[in-house]
Design an enzyme around this catalytic site. Structure first.
Site, mmCIF file in Angstrom:
data_model
loop_
_atom_site.group_PDB
_atom_site.id
_atom_site.type_symbol
_atom_site.label_atom_id
_atom_site.label_comp_id
_atom_site.label_asym_id
_atom_site.label_seq_id
_atom_site.Cartn_x
_atom_site.Cartn_y
_atom_site.Cartn_z
ATOM 1 C CD GLU A 81 9.621 -1.155 0.592
ATOM 2 O OE1 GLU A 81 10.292 -1.373 -0.435
ATOM 3 O OE2 GLU A 81 9.949 -1.563 1.711
ATOM 4 C CB CYS A 103 7.627 -3.174 -7.460
ATOM 5 S SG CYS A 103 7.601 -4.335 -6.081
HETATM 6 P P1 NAD Z 1 0.477 4.746 -7.555
HETATM 7 O O1 NAD Z 1 1.745 5.406 -7.121
HETATM 8 O O2 NAD Z 1 -0.282 5.342 -8.663
HETATM 9 O O3 NAD Z 1 -0.540 4.663 -6.315
HETATM 10 C C1 NAD Z 1 -0.191 4.063 -5.083
HETATM 11 C C2 NAD Z 1 -1.141 4.561 -4.005
HETATM 12 O O4 NAD Z 1 -0.927 5.962 -3.819
HETATM 13 C C3 NAD Z 1 -2.614 4.401 -4.329
HETATM 14 O O5 NAD Z 1 -3.309 4.073 -3.144
HETATM 15 C C4 NAD Z 1 -2.998 5.783 -4.838
HETATM 16 O O6 NAD Z 1 -4.379 6.046 -4.693
HETATM 17 C C5 NAD Z 1 -2.157 6.667 -3.932
HETATM 18 N N1 NAD Z 1 -1.845 8.002 -4.444
HETATM 19 C C6 NAD Z 1 -1.741 8.396 -5.743
HETATM 20 N N2 NAD Z 1 -1.364 9.693 -5.792
HETATM 21 C C7 NAD Z 1 -1.208 10.115 -4.513
HETATM 22 C C8 NAD Z 1 -0.803 11.350 -3.909
HETATM 23 N N3 NAD Z 1 -0.483 12.413 -4.648
HETATM 24 N N4 NAD Z 1 -0.730 11.422 -2.556
HETATM 25 C C9 NAD Z 1 -1.012 10.344 -1.792
HETATM 26 N N5 NAD Z 1 -1.415 9.149 -2.302
HETATM 27 C C10 NAD Z 1 -1.502 9.039 -3.642
HETATM 28 O O7 NAD Z 1 0.871 3.221 -7.848
HETATM 29 P P2 NAD Z 1 -0.059 2.038 -8.390
HETATM 30 O O8 NAD Z 1 -0.348 2.251 -9.834
HETATM 31 O O9 NAD Z 1 -1.204 1.812 -7.456
HETATM 32 O O10 NAD Z 1 0.957 0.786 -8.218
HETATM 33 C C11 NAD Z 1 1.941 0.482 -9.128
HETATM 34 C C12 NAD Z 1 3.291 1.052 -8.697
HETATM 35 O O11 NAD Z 1 3.620 0.595 -7.396
HETATM 36 C C13 NAD Z 1 4.426 0.585 -9.584
HETATM 37 O O12 NAD Z 1 5.299 1.666 -9.867
HETATM 38 C C14 NAD Z 1 5.140 -0.468 -8.732
HETATM 39 O O13 NAD Z 1 6.490 -0.664 -9.058
HETATM 40 C C15 NAD Z 1 4.958 0.092 -7.359
HETATM 41 N N6 NAD Z 1 5.082 -0.970 -6.347
HETATM 42 C C16 NAD Z 1 6.193 -1.011 -5.536
HETATM 43 C C17 NAD Z 1 6.344 -2.041 -4.608
HETATM 44 C C18 NAD Z 1 7.563 -2.141 -3.714
HETATM 45 O O14 NAD Z 1 7.523 -2.856 -2.714
HETATM 46 N N7 NAD Z 1 8.674 -1.479 -4.032
HETATM 47 C C19 NAD Z 1 5.352 -3.023 -4.511
HETATM 48 C C20 NAD Z 1 4.247 -2.948 -5.354
HETATM 49 C C21 NAD Z 1 4.110 -1.913 -6.262
#
Ligand code: NAD
Length: 487
Positions: free
Chosen positions: A254, A288
């Site tokens: 997602e 998002c």
């Molecule tokens: P992010 O991708 O930076 O991090 C998300 C999670 O992944 C965190 O727990 C982070 O610690 C972990 N992570 C980071 N790098 C990783 C790796 N290499 N391997 C495994 N895990 C890793 O996102 P964020 O800044 O926490 O959230 C914002 C983003 O999330 C925005 O792009 C937003 O659009 C998206 N989002 C999508 C939805 C949806 O349902 N489509 C909902 C909410 C947020």
């Protein structure tokens, strides 16, 4: 500074005892408005992941053997515990995410719906009796749990985005290993574990491992984790998909969006500006499903821009924990500076700021921008800040073309006085979700939530779609009488 809540330090992840200190650092949990450290939490290590997975693997086998009624009772118990702790969760979410109380209340209500719908789902993962071409063969397709689900979640809606994975996955007989964002280890994980503990979930079935990138990567690569459910940015989602693909591991992503709000010339102006303001400014634009692009037909464009700017100017911005405001702080300075940089670039490229455009400490004034170049980053990338860029178009075809001119495909909205015109246009939009005459931020526990293109991969969250997500199909046959083969 108030008292620091140490209690989360000792409940870093749930193993056989539900409370176990993690091997990593103790991190401060900050109030995003004041910067105050109001709690501490422990970070997991890769070794903790391995231990948690081993415990969860044993626990899952027993959990999947429990009756659906037993599993449903635990989910209902967690909902009851959440209701009892609503005030605690409200304060935690407001402080950890920097949101207003109303958004925290929404998360608590939505997480409760996820739990109650999942309780019903426990008895609905039914299979089928299949006709067979072999005489004397009884053939059926049954649903079995995936096994261990690795859930990786972001900071923006920590409770509900965790719960929409945890609740259905547990209901369907899986164990869950959750890694919340280090920005929100408590409301995104540790406090959720406490709910399930109170509800009588057997120890080990749900593991919480607050951690950083290494912990997330270990969850993705661990051979005993059968499926990864990731909610977060497209950039990280792509890396996870590549790793999981190499391991032939089931993955559900997602991801981000650059969502369009289309305002047709027959839309009600008051409604349109209200929906437009909510779609872009709600929770500082850090969702998002925020509208990052306002595509407005020429006939209504001038009045819409003036009305949206007036609404932006009227919003109070400040400390959501101590003041009665509409918007709070940005999650961190990196996000704030990135959005401010995108805005400056757009202005250098000819855009005009007609409301907001300023920052003050962690706060970003809600901003309306006109004459944005369709090639500027402010138009092409996910902004994740309270900024509403407006593009003016001449007709419905131009609105559709502009909305579809993105690599993302999460959600769009169409505002019009004629719902049938809205439906016709909605069906031409390339997105997983489209709303006619409402804001882009929408979610319901029963609805199939998710995106296409760079916004998602895999299945959908919600309702029956959860059965596809968190179970596999097994073909089971029983043949009566002796089998006959050539040798
Ligand atoms: P992010 O991708 O930076 O991090 C998300 C999670 O992944 C965190 O727990 C982070 O610690 C972990 N992570 C980071 N790098 C990783 C790796 N290499 N391997 C495994 N895990 C890793 O996102 P964020 O800044 O926490 O959230 C914002 C983003 O999330 C925005 O792009 C937003 O659009 C998206 N989002 C999508 C939805 C949806 O349902 N489509 C909902 C909410 C947020």
């Amino acid at each position: 500074m108030g008292a620091v809540d140490q209690s989360w330090q000792e409940s870093v992840f749930t193993d056989g005892h539900f409370h176990r200190p993690a091997g990593g650092a103790i991190i401060p949990v900050r109030d995003k408005a004041s910067g105050e450290i109001f709690a501490v939490a422990g970070l997991a290590t890769e070794a903790d992941v391995d231990e948690a997975v081993a415990t969860a693997k044993t626990a899952q086998a027993a959990w999947s053997e429990r009756t659906y009624a037993d599993r449903a009772a635990v989910l209902r118990g967690a909902a009851a515990a959440l209701s009892e702790r609503a005030k605690q969760f409200r304060d935690l979410i407001v402080r950890e995410t920097g949101c207003i109380g109303g958004k925290a209340d929404y998360e608590i209500g939505a997480a409760t719906s996820e739990l109650m719908e999942a309780a019903g789902l426990a008895s609905h993962a039914t299979g089928e009796v299949l006709p067979s071409g072999h005489a004397g063969r009884f053939s059926l397709s049954e649903r079995i749990p995936v096994g261990l689900v690795g859930a990786i979640t972001p900071w923006n809606f920590p409770l509900v985005l965790g719960m929409r994975v945890i609740a259905p996955a547990l209901a369907l007989g899986n164990a869950v290993v959750l890694k919340p964002s280090p920005e929100t280890p408590v409301s995104g994980g540790l406090a959720i574990a406490a709910l399930f503990e109170a509800a009588g979930l057997p120890a080990g079935v749900f593991q919480v491992l607050p951690g950083d990138v290494e912990v997330g990567q270990r969850i993705v690569t661990h051979p005993d984790i059968a499926m990864i459910h990731f909610t977060g940015s497209t950039k990280v989602g792509r890396q996870i998909a590549q790793t999981a693909g190499g391991l032939l591991k089931k993955v559900s992503l997602e991801l981000g969006g650059n969502n369009a709000l289309i305002v047709l010339d027959d839309a009600d102006l008051e409604q349109a500006t209200m929906i437009g303001a909510w779609s872009s400014f709600h929770y500082q634009g850090q969702t998002c499903i925020t509208a990052g692009r306002h595509i407005v037909q020429r006939g209504i464009a001038e009045a819409y821009a003036v009305g949206l700017a007036a609404r932006a100017d009227a919003i109070a911005v400040g400390n959501t924990f101590t003041e009665d405001v509409g918007l709070g702080p940005m999650i961190n300075s990196t996000q704030l500076e990135r959005a401010a940089g995108m805005l400056s670039e757009a202005v250098a490229d000819g855009a005009r700021i007609v409301a907001g455009g300023t920052t003050n400490g962690p706060y970003f004034r809600p901003t309306v921008v006109r004459d944005v170049s369709a090639s500027s980053r402010l138009w092409t990338e996910e902004i994740f800040a309270p900024i509403a860029p407006i593009l003016v178009v001449d007709d419905d075809d131009a609105a559709v073309a502009a909305a579809n001119d993105t690599e993302y495909g999460l959600v769009n909205s169409v505002l019009t006085g004629d719902p049938y015109r809205g439906i016709r246009l909605a069906r031409r939009l390339r997105a997983g979700m489209v709303h006619v005459n409402d804001a882009t931020p929408q979610d319901e526990a029963l609805a199939p939530f998710g995106g296409i293109g760079q916004s998602g991969l895999g299945g959908r969250s919600g309702g029956e779609a959860n059965i596809e997500e968190f179970t596999e199909r097994r073909w089971l046959t029983v043949t009566e009488g002796p089998a006959h083969y050539p040798y």
